[in-house]
Design a protein around this motif. Structure first.
Motif: not given
Lengths: 532, 658
Positions: A298, A217-218, A211, A214, A301-302, A221-222, A225
C-alpha cells in the motif's frame, strides 16, 4: 539488556558530538542573550558553533562503527544509527543552518537575536538527530526538538496579530500532527512489541510484505499523515500559506527547508526506504519485494495519491497568489509533491537495474529545493526595507533596472523552480520524472501517468514563476526599490545562486550525485532485483 | 614544425577565423579603416600555408606520412553514446588544389576590396564577413567527414547571406540575401538527408574513407542512387543549377568583390567539390551520374540563353557562372563509361573549376571596377566605349572574356575542351546511355558558341562604341586605384596563362591523379594510369564555334549596331523569353511562393483565432480550478484541523477498502 548493548549505548555519545556541540552552544547563547543583546555578536557565535559542529562531524564520521555481531546488535537495539545517510543529512542541515544564519544576519532585531539563533541551532541539532534516529521514541523526540524551537522562533520577532496568528496556527496544527504520528507509532509498537525501527521493519517484513494487516495499514497512514504535516503534503499543508505569510521572511525560509528535510528523512527511515544491513532479508518466493515495500504494497499507492494531490493543489493555488511569501508557500507544497513522486516510484526502482533510483532523486531534489527556496526567500529579505516592503509580486517591478544582479539571481532561482535546464531544479525534476517513467512491470502505466501529471504541474508552475520574472524585467516601478547594504545577505544569495547552477553541471552535479549515492549505497540493502 | 604539415594544417581555417573574430569584436570601435589589414593578413597567411600544404602533398608518394596517403589531423569534436564525431582535417591532392585556389583568389580579392569598399560605413563588417567566409570555405575543403563538411557548408551559406545582404538597408539586397539563403537551404535539406542515409546505411560512420570503403561492397544499388541524388541536390542549391539557380543572379546585389569571391570563384564551386569528393559513390551509380549530366547540360544551355539578352553586366556574368558550373557538373556526370574516363572526367571538372576561378573572378572584379568608375551604375545601356577611360580594366577584362569564351590557348579553352572531350567519349556507341551523352556533347558545344557571343556582347557593349558615361559618375570618371588594378593584372595573367601551363603539359591532371584519384579510387577502378590525350578534333570544333560566337558579337555590336535591335524585333517572342529568364522566377513565384503565402495567411488566422484561443482557454483552467478550491484555504485553524482529519479518513477509506 546485556553487556554488549550497554557498551553500545554508552558508545553512542561520541557519535552525537556534533549535536552536542550545537546544544551546548545554543544553551550558552540562550543564557548569554539575557546579559548581552546584539545580533552581530550572537550571529558570529552561532556561525562559529555551526562550523565547529561541522568540523566535529567530519571527525566523528571517521569513527569506526560497530560491525559484525556488534553491528547487528546495534542495529536492533540502539536508539541512534550513524550510517552515511545520517551523515549526509547532518551535513546538509548544518550547511543550511550556516546559510540561514547569514541570511538572518541583518534581519533579526538585536533584542531577539540571541533567542532566535539559539532556537535555530537547536532545530539544526534536531534535524541531525532525526537523521540518526533508529527508534520511534528517539525519532519522535528529535522531531519535537525541531518543532518546539520553531514555535518560539515564529512568535519571537513580531508581536502583531499576523505573527501571533501564524505562530498559534502552527502550534496547534503541529501538535495535532504530532498526535497523529504518536497514534501511528503506538500501533506499530502494539503490532511488533518494539520501538526499534530496524526491529519493526524486520518483524513486519518477516510476515512476507505484501498485504499487511489492517492495523499496520492504519499505522502506516497515520504516520504518513503526521509526517506529511512537516513536508507540507496536501491535505496537511493548510498551515503553510498562512504561516509563511505571517512569519518573518527568515522564519518562512526556515520552515520551508529544515522541517521538510527532517520529514522526508523520517519517512525514509520509518517506512524502510533506507535500512541498515541485515534488516530486510529477501524472502524466497517474493524476489520482487523492494525496500519501500517493507511495510506493505500500500505504500506506493498511498504516496501516488499523496504526490498527485499535493503537487496539483499546490500549483493550482499558487497561480492565484499575489503575495510573494504565500506564493512560495504554495510552491513549496508543489515541490513536496514532486518529491513524493520520487518516493512513490522508489519501491519499483533500483540503481543497478534501471539506472534510476527514487531515493537518490529525492535526496538530490531536497538539496536543489533547499538551495533555490532559501535563495528566493533571501532575495525577498534582501530587498525589503521597512519603508518599502517587498510583499507582493508587483513590488518587484523594475528590479532589473535598480538591482540588475539581484534580479538576475532571482531569475536563476525562478528558472530553477520552473525546472529549466542548467539549473539544479531541472536536474532534480529530470531524475524524479525519469525514475517514474522507468518503472517496469504491472505498475508502469500508473507511474507514467504520475509523471505526466507531474509534468503538467511543472507547466502550470512555469506560469507563476515566469510572472515574477516578467514583472522584474518588463515593468517599471513607481517607487524604485531601495535596498540596503547587507553583505551577509548578499553572500547567501550568491552562494545559493552559484549552487543552483553549479549543482546541475559538472563537476558540481557529479559531486552531489556521488554523495547521494554514497549516502544510500553503502548501508542500504541492495534491492533483490539488482541481486538477480 | 614546418616540415610536417600536420602542425599547421589547422591554421589554414584558424587564421581567417581569428581575423574574423578580432575584426568582429574590435572592428567598429578600434580598427575601423584599418580592419582590412587583419583580413588580408589572415588570407595571405592561409594562402602561404596552402601552398606549403600543396608542396607537402606533392611530396607524398604512395604511402608516406604515417602510412596515410594524405595529411590528416584528428580531434574529437563531440561524442554521444557510442557515436564519435571527430573534428578531423585532411589534405590530399583535391583539397590542396582547392585550398590554393580559394586562398590565392581570396587574398587578391581582399586586397581589391580595400579600394572598392573604401569609405563604406560597413567597412569592418565587410572584412569580418570575408574572413569568416575564407575560414568556412577552407574548412569545407579540409573536412574529413560529412558532419564537418556540412557545418562548413552552412557556414559559407551564412557568409553568403551576410555579404549579399551587406547593404541591408536596400530592400532589394535584403530580399536577395534571403532568397539566396532560403533557396540554397532547399538543396541543403536533400544534402542532409543524404548524409543521414549514409550514416544509417554505412555502419554509422561519416568519415570519407570509411564511407567510400563500405560503399564499394554496398549491394543496395537503388539506395545508393538515391543517396547520390540527395547529395547532388545539395550541390544543385549551392552551385546554382537548374531549378535552384534563381538565387545566383539576384545575389549580384552584394558588393562586386563578394560576387567575385563567393558567387563566382569559390563558394558556388562547393557543390562541384562535393560531387567530385564523392566520386567513389557516384562512380557506383551511373544513373545518378546521368541525372547530374543532364541537369548540368540543361543548366549550361539555359543560363547561356538567358545571358544573351541581359543588360546588367553583372547579371550576364552571373548567368555565365551558372553556365560554367553546368560544364563542371557535365564533366562530373560523364565519367560513366569506364574507370579511366571517370578519372579524366573528375580532373577535367576540377581543372575547369580552377581556371574558371581565375577568369571569372577577374571578370567580376573588372565589372566592379567599371561600376566603381560609373558611380555604381552597371546597366550596359547607360555606358559604352570605356576602353580609353579605363585602360587597365579594359585589357584585363578582355583577357577574362577571352578565357571565358574559350579563345584558343587561353585558360578556359583548355579546361572546357577537356570537358567536351570527356562528354564525347561518354557518348561513344556501346557505352552506358551513349545517345544521351552524345546529345549532351552537342549541347555543350552549342553552349560554347553562345558563351563566346554573350561574353563578347558584354565586352563590346561596355568598352566599344562611342564613349558614354552616366551622369551618376560625374565628370571625373577615372581608372580605379592601383590597389584594385593590381589584383586585376595578377588575375589576368592567371586567366591567360594558367591553362597553357597546366593544360597541355598535363601537370594538373597528373597531380590530381597521383595524389587524389589513384589512392582514393578503388584499385580495380583504375586499370592503368589515365591518359590525358587531347582530342584535337573537339578542340578544333569547339574553337570554331566559340570564335563564331565572338565574331557574331563583333558583327552585331560593333559593325552593325542596329542589327541587334532589328533581330530582337524580328524574334520578339524568343527575345522576351530570354530577357525574362524564361519566366522561371515568375513561375516559381506563382506556383510556389504565392500558394505558400496563402497557406501562411491561413495558418496565421488559424493560429491567432483558434489555436491561441484554445491555448488561452487551457491557460485559464488552472486559475479557474484554483478559484474553485480557494475557499478551502479560509484561515480558520479548526477548519484546517478538520480537513487534516478528513484527509486521514479519506486515506483510510482509499487504502483499507481498496
Amino acid at each position: 539488556m546485556n553487556d554488549l548493548q550497554n557498551a553500545l549505548l554508552a558508545g553512542q555519545f561520541r557519535y552525537i558530538l556534533p549535536e552536542i556541540v550545537l546544544a551546548v552552544a545554543a544553551t550558552g547563547i540562550f543564557i548569554g542573550g539575557t546579559f548581552r543583546s546584539g545580533r552581530y555578536l550572537w550571529s558570529w557565535a552561532a556561525l562559529g558553533s555551526l562550523v565547529a559542529s561541522l568540523f566535529v562531524l567530519t571527525i566523528t564520521a571517521g569513527f569506526v562503527l560497530p560491525s559484525g555481531e556488534a553491528g547487528r546488535t546495534a542495529t536492533f537495539s540502539t536508539p541512534l544509527l550513524f550510517d552515511s545517510l545520517a551523515n549526509f543529512v547532518r551535513v546538509l542541515a548544518i550547511v543550511a543552518g550556516i546559510l540561514l544564519v547569514l541570511f538572518s544576519w541583518n534581519e533579526v532585531p538585536d533584542r531577539h537575536a540571541a533567542d532566535y539563533l539559539a532556537c535555530l541551532l537547536v532545530i539544526i541539532g534536531g534535524v541531525g538527530l532525526t537523521a540518526c534516529a533508529n527508534d520511534l521514541v528517539s525519532l519522535y523526540l528529535a522531531l519535537e526538538l525541531i518543532s518546539i524551537p520553531t514555535y518560539i522562533l515564529l512568535y519571537l520577532p513580531r508581536h502583531d496579530d499576523a505573527a501571533q496568528e501564524a505562530a498559534l496556527k502552527y502550534f496547534l496544527l503541529s501538535i495535532f500532527s504530532s498526535a497523529l504520528l504518536l497514534f501511528g507509532f503506538s500501533y506499530l509498537y502494539g503490532l511488533t512489541g518494539t520501538t526499534n525501527i530496524a526491529a519493526i521493519l524486520h518483524t513486519l517484513y518477516g510476515q512476507g510484505g505484501g498485504d499487511m494487516p489492517a492495523v499496520a495499514q492504519i499505522a502506516l497512514i497515520t504516520v504518513v499523515a503526521g509526517l506529511g504535516f512537516r513536508i507540507t503534503a496536501a491535505p496537511f499543508h493548510f498551515y503553510a500559506p498562512d504561516v509563511y505569510q505571517g512569519a518573518p521572511t527568515v522564519g518562512a525560509a526556515l520552515l520551508a527547508s529544515l522541517p521538510k528535510l527532517a520529514g522526508f528523512i523520517a519517512l525514509l527511515r520509518v517506512l524502510g526506504f533506507v535500512t541498515p544491513d541485515g534488516v530486510l532479508v529477501p524472502v524466497a518466493g517474493r524476489p520482487h519485494v523492494l525496500p519501500g515495500m517493507a511495510l506493505s504494497d500500500q505504500v506506493p499507492i498511498l504516496f501516488w495519491f499523496l504526490a498527485a494531490f499535493t503537487m496539483s493543489l499546490g500549483n493550482l493555488l499558487a497561480v492565484l497568489q499575489d503575495n510573494l511569501k504565500r506564493l512560495l508557500a504554495y510552491s513549496s507544497v508543489a515541490h513536496a509533491g514532486y518529491m513524493l513522486v520520487a518516493l512513490a516510484a522508489a519501491p519499483y526502482l533500483s540503481e543497478r537495474s534501471s539506472g534510476s533510483d527514487g531515493v537518490h532523486a529525492l535526496l538530490y531534489y531536497l538539496v536543489a529545493y533547499g538551495v533555490m527556496t532559501i535563495g528566493a526567500f533571501a532575495v525577498i529579505a534582501f530587498l525589503s526595507t521597512p519603508e518599502r516592503p517587498v510583499d507582493n509580486v508587483e513590488d518587484l517591478a523594475g528590479l532589473s533596472g535598480s538591482h540588475p544582479y539581484v534580479a538576475l539571481m532571482l531569475a536563476v532561482f525562478m528558472f530553477s523552480l520552473i525546472g529549466m535546464p542548467l539549473t539544479a531544479g531541472f536536474t532534480g525534476k529530470f531524475l524524479i520524472f525519469f525514475g517514474a517513467m522507468n518503472v517496469v512491470g504491472e505498475q508502469a502505466d500508473l507511474y507514467r501517468w504520475l509523471a505526466v501529471i507531474g509534468m503538467l504541474n511543472a507547466a502550470v508552475g512555469g506560469w507563476y514563476y515566469l510572472r515574477i520574472i516578467a514583472v522584474m524585467y518588463l515593468r517599471t516601478a513607481l517607487r524604485p526599490i531601495q535596498g540596503r547594504r547587507n553583505v551577509p545577505g548578499l553572500v547567501t544569495l550568491i552562494v545559493c545562486a552559484v549552487l543552483t547552477i553549479g549543482l546541475s553541471i559538472p563537476p558540481g552535479a557529479n559531486v552531489l550525485l556521488d554523495a547521494v549515492k554514497n549516502a544510500t549505497g553503502i548501508k542500504s540493502t541492495p534491492s533483490p532485483i539488482a541481486q538477480r | 614544425m614546418f616540415s610536417d604539415p600536420r602542425y599547421y594544417l589547422w591554421l589554414i581555417p584558424a587564421l581567417p577565423l581569428l581575423a574574423a573574430a578580432v575584426i568582429g569584436v574590435l572592428g567598429k570601435a578600434i580598427l575601423r579603416d584599418r580592419s582590412h589589414w587583419l583580413c588580408i593578413g589572415g588570407a595571405i597567411g592561409a594562402c602561404i600555408l596552402s601552398f606549403m600544404t600543396l608542396s607537402a602533398v606533392s611530396g607524398l608518394e604512395g604511402d608516406r606520412i604515417d602510412g596515410h596517403r594524405c595529411i590528416r589531423i584528428y580531434y574529437t569534436w563531440f561524442h554521444a553514446g557510442n557515436v564519435d564525431i571527430p573534428f578531423s582535417l585532411q589534405a590530399d591532392g583535391l583539397t590542396a588544389v582547392m585550398l590554393v585556389t580559394v586562398t590565392f583568389i581570396g587574398s587578391l580579392i581582399a586586397i581589391y576590396s580595400v579600394g572598392y569598399m573604401h569609405g563604406d560605413p560597413g567597412f569592418p563588417r565587410f572584412f569580418a564577413a570575408v574572413s569568416l567566409f575564407l575560414a568556412s570555405m577552407t574548412l569545407l575543403v579540409l573536412a574529413n567527414n560529412f558532419i564537418v563538411l556540412f557545418a562548413a557548408w552552412e557556414g559559407v551559406g551564412l557568409c553568403s547571406y551576410l555579404l549579399v545582404g551587406f547593404w541591408y538597408a536596400k530592400p532589394s539586397a535584403a530580399d536577395a540575401a534571403r532568397k539566396a539563403f532560403l533557396v540554397t537551404r532547399l538543396g541543403d535539406v536533400g544534402l542532409f538527408l543524404g548524409i543521414l542515409l549514409i550514416w544509417v546505411n554505412f555502419g554509422y560512420s561519416l568519415e570519407y574513407d570509411v564511407v567510400f570503403e563500405r560503399a564499394r561492397s554496398f549491394d543496395n544499388h537503388g539506395l545508393l542512387v538515391v543517396i547520390c541524388l540527395l547529395l547532388f541536390s545539395g550541390a544543385v542549391g549551392k552551385s546554382a543549377q537548374f531549378p535552384l539557380h534563381v538565387w545566383l543572379p539576384d545575389a549580384m546585389e552584394g558588393p562586386s568583390p563578394v560576387s567575385a569571391l563567393i558567387h563566382a570563384a569559390t563558394m558556388v564551386t562547393a557543390g562541384v567539390y562535393l560531387v567530385a569528393r564523392c566520386t567513389p559513390l557516384f562512380g557506383q551509380a551511373p544513373e545518378a551520374q546521368l541525372v547530374v549530366a543532364c541537369i548540368a547540360a540543361g543548366t549550361a544551355l539555359l543560363a547561356a540563353l538567358i545571358a544573351l539578352t541581359q543588360s546588367d553586366l553583372k547579371r550576364v556574368l552571373a548567368y555565365s557562372t551558372i553556365s560554367q558550373l553546368g560544364y563542371m557538373f557535365l564533366a562530373l556526370g560523364s565519367g560513366t563509361m569506364d574507370h579511366r574516363l571517370a578519372a579524366v572526367a573528375v580532373t577535367a571538372a576540377i581543372f575547369h573549376l580552377f581556371t574558371h576561378a581565375f577568369f571569372k573572378a577577374l571578370l567580376f572584379l573588372g565589372a566592379g571596377s567599371v561600376m566603381h568608375a560609373m558611380g555604381g551604375i552597371i546597366d550596359m545601356r547607360r555606358f559604352s566605349g570605356l576602353r580609353r577611360l579605363l585602360p587597365v580594366t579594359h585589357w584585363t577584362f578582355l583577357c577574362g572574356a577571352g578565357a571565358l569564351a574559350g579563345i584558343p590557348l587561353l585558360s578556359g579553352f583548355w579546361s572546357k575542351d577537356e570537358i567536351l572531350a570527356v562528354t564525347k567519349q561518354a557518348g561513344q556507341p556501346g557505352s552506358f546511355a551513349s545517345g544521351i551523352y552524345l546529345l549532351l556533347f552537342f549541347i555543350g558545344v552549342a553552349t560554347a558558341g553562345l558563351t563566346g557571343f554573350y561574353t563578347f556582347r558584354a565586352y563590346f557593349l561596355t568598352f566599344w562604341g562611342e564613349e558614354k558615361v552616366p551622369h551618376e559618375a560625374g565628370h571625373h570618371a577615372h581608372e580605379s586605384p592601383p590597389v584594385m588594378t593590381l589584383p586585376l593584372c595578377v588575375l589576368a595573367v592567371g586567366a591567360v596563362g594558367a591553362g597553357l601551363v597546366f593544360g597541355p603539359t598535363g601537370w594538373f591532371g597528373g597531380f590530381l591523379e597521383e595524389h587524389w584519384v589513384n589512392p582514393e579510387f578503388p584499385r580495380r577502378l583504375l586499370s592503368d594510369r589515365a591518359e590525358h590525350a587531347h582530342d584535337y578534333l573537339v578542340m578544333l570544333f569547339s574553337s570554331i564555334v566559340a570564335l563564331t560566337g565572338v565574331g557574331a558579337a563583333y558583327w552585331m555590336y560593333v559593325r552593325q549596331p542596329a542589327l541587334a535591335d532589328s533581330l530582337a524585333r524580328a524574334w520578339t517572342g524568343l527575345y522576351e523569353l530570354s530577357r525574362n529568364k524564361f519566366y522561371l522566377d515568375d513561375f516559381f513565384y506563382s506556383m510556389i511562393v504565392k500558394p505558400l503565402t496563402v497557406l501562411a495567411l491561413l495558418a496565421r488566422v488559424v493560429d491567432q483565432y483558434i489555436v491561441d484561443g484554445l491555448v488561452d482557454l487551457v491557460g485559464q483552467v488552472p486559475a479557474f480550478i484554483g478559484y474553485a478550491v480557494r475557499p478551502v484555504q479560509n484561515g480558520l485553524v479548526q477548519f484546517y484541523a478538520l480537513l487534516m482529519a478528513l484527509g486521514v479518513g479519506g486515506f483510510f477509506l482509499a487504502i483499507l477498502l481498496r
